[in-house]
Design an enzyme around this catalytic site. Structure first.
Site, PDB file in Angstrom:
ATOM      1  N   CYS A   1      -3.621  -4.419  -3.716  1.00  0.00           N
ATOM      2  CA  CYS A   1      -3.867  -5.004  -2.390  1.00  0.00           C
ATOM      3  C   CYS A   1      -5.295  -4.655  -1.965  1.00  0.00           C
ATOM      4  CB  CYS A   1      -2.839  -4.546  -1.364  1.00  0.00           C
ATOM      5  SG  CYS A   1      -2.662  -2.755  -1.204  1.00  0.00           S
TER       6      CYS A   1
ATOM      7  N   ALA B   1       7.459   2.006  -5.126  1.00  0.00           N
ATOM      8  CA  ALA B   1       7.822   2.226  -3.721  1.00  0.00           C
ATOM      9  C   ALA B   1       6.946   1.387  -2.799  1.00  0.00           C
ATOM     10  CB  ALA B   1       7.682   3.706  -3.377  1.00  0.00           C
TER      11      ALA B   1
END
Length: 433
Positions: A378, A260
């Site tokens: 990230c 997601a």
């Protein structure tokens, strides 16, 4: 009743969003849409600019208020502290017209039900106008204030990147550019650049990725040619490298783990439309966004809710390739989500590293011999990236790292702002046959 000045509603909404982040640890992406739900598009944009700006410069703004308030605001008046942060940001960092900024912020106190404290708000902001130059000089002289990060995070970054720390901290406080990913099932990058030009949208194609376009100015997605038809998506250039590193092939069985909201799932299918992709995520609400993205792009994948640390969701069939975009500190995307600086805690990092290791160990037996796993975060923190992969390789003798980094580096650590991209990490592993 006195009519409120234009801009009062956007200041009040920004203050409410900041209050939810600081006092209730809600994410800005959750708090801001609620606070700004009744605003016009223009006022929503202003509320967003104010809330993001406050959270980028929070230590500096807190320092200013500490010098201007006789005592901290507590209890029912805490919302006024958030409003004063909004007002101080406008004056010190936004370059807003002083009179209009102060007046609209004072009127926002009325919107927030604090009519009796209008004088307090007005007085503090007028004093800030008078003392602004002196206060900014004091801030510039204090390194721990000037970079606008919590101390623990700044120290981790400085330790990991002694040569680049200042540039990373500075990049984190900049607004990120808007990157597009062209769906090459519909158009080439050159064709889509022409469509943007026809729509009056200036853009650059300065990435080696054939899918990546950087807009000169962010726009609402509905202004993008063919967005509703699936011609293009919004995705940072660093994140777009996931598909090219995994190299999905036709008809392969591929797992996109922690998928997601589905940007990478879609990119895999745009690259290899006949691949059998399973998009897995533990969050049912966020999985709805995967469904929405696939529907808009007219792509098909199996979407499943499941815990990546267990095998309850797995049917026992091995995967040719696995993309693991692991849960992480998100310290590489602070410029897009400045609330991360104030929601994350130092002890989160070790807990996240442990979770990442558990997921890696759980997924590895699901990969075919000769198969490929790309690990991505990230984050810019070595504990979640380089150290995580090094530890994994010591635990799994059948794992071989494939060099992907620039120069002689085996892995790839993007730093925030590098080639205009977000901070991102990639490592590519192959299972020995």
């Amino acid at each position: 009743m006195t009519e409120l000045r234009p801009g009062a509603a956007s200041r009040a909404a920004a203050a409410q969003a900041v209050f939810q982040v600081l006092e209730h640890q809600r994410s800005l992406s959750t708090a801001l849409p609620v606070a700004a739900s009744k605003l016009s598009a223009r006022d929503r944009g202003m509320a967003q600019a104010l809330a993001y700006g406050v959270l980028r410069h929070l230590p500096q703004l807190n320092f200013m208020l500490s010098k201007l308030l006789t005592k901290p605001l507590k209890g029912e008046l805490l919302i006024l502290n958030s409003l004063l942060l909004v007002g101080a940001y406008q004056l010190a960092y936004m370059g807003a017209a002083s009179h209009a900024a102060v007046s609209a912020t004072v009127d926002a106190a009325i919107t927030l039900g604090r009519n009796r404290q209008k004088g307090l708000v007005n007085g503090v902001l007028r004093n800030l106008q008078r003392q602004q130059s002196e206060l900014l000089e004091q801030i510039a002289a204090r390194a721990e204030l000037a970079h606008g990060h919590p101390r623990w995070l700044a120290e981790l970054i400085q330790h990991a990147y002694p040569q680049h720390a200042e540039a990373i901290l500075a990049a984190n406080n900049q607004q990120a550019p808007m990157w597009l990913r062209v769906n090459q099932q519909h158009h080439t990058r050159e064709q889509y650049l022409a469509l943007l030009a026809d729509a009056g949208l200036a853009a650059a194609s300065d990435s080696p990725l054939a899918s990546a376009i950087r807009l000169e100015q962010p726009v609402d997605v509905q202004q993008l040619p063919g967005f509703a038809q699936g011609w293009v998506s919004v995705q940072d250039v660093a994140a777009q490298h996931a598909a090219s590193l995994l190299q999905p092939q036709p008809h392969e069985r591929i797992l996109d783990c922690c998928a997601a909201p589905g940007g990478k799932t879609a990119h895999l299918l745009e690259t290899a439309p006949t691949a059998a992709v399973l998009a897995l995520d533990a969050d049912a609400q966020r999985l709805q966004r995967v469904h929405d993205n696939l529907a808009r792009l007219q792509l098909t994948a199996v979407v499943k809710q499941g815990d990546a640390t267990s095998a309850d969701w797995w049917d026992g069939q091995l995967f040719d390739r696995i993309l693991l975009d692991a849960p992480c500190s998100a310290t590489g995307v602070i410029r897009r989500h400045p609330d991360i600086k104030w929601l994350r805690r130092a002890n989160d990092i070790s807990a996240l590293a442990e979770l990442q290791a558990r997921i890696l160990d759980n997924l590895w037996p699901m990969l075919k011999p000769g198969g490929t796993l790309v690990y991505a975060t990230c984050s810019v923190l070595p504990a979640e990236n380089k150290q995580q992969i090094a530890a994994f390789l010591t635990r799994h003798a059948d794992a071989k790292q494939i060099a992907i980094g620039p120069g002689t580096e085996p892995d790839w650590q993007w730093l925030p702002g590098e080639q205009h991209g977000d901070g991102f990490y990639y490592a590519k592993l192959e299972k020995r046959t």
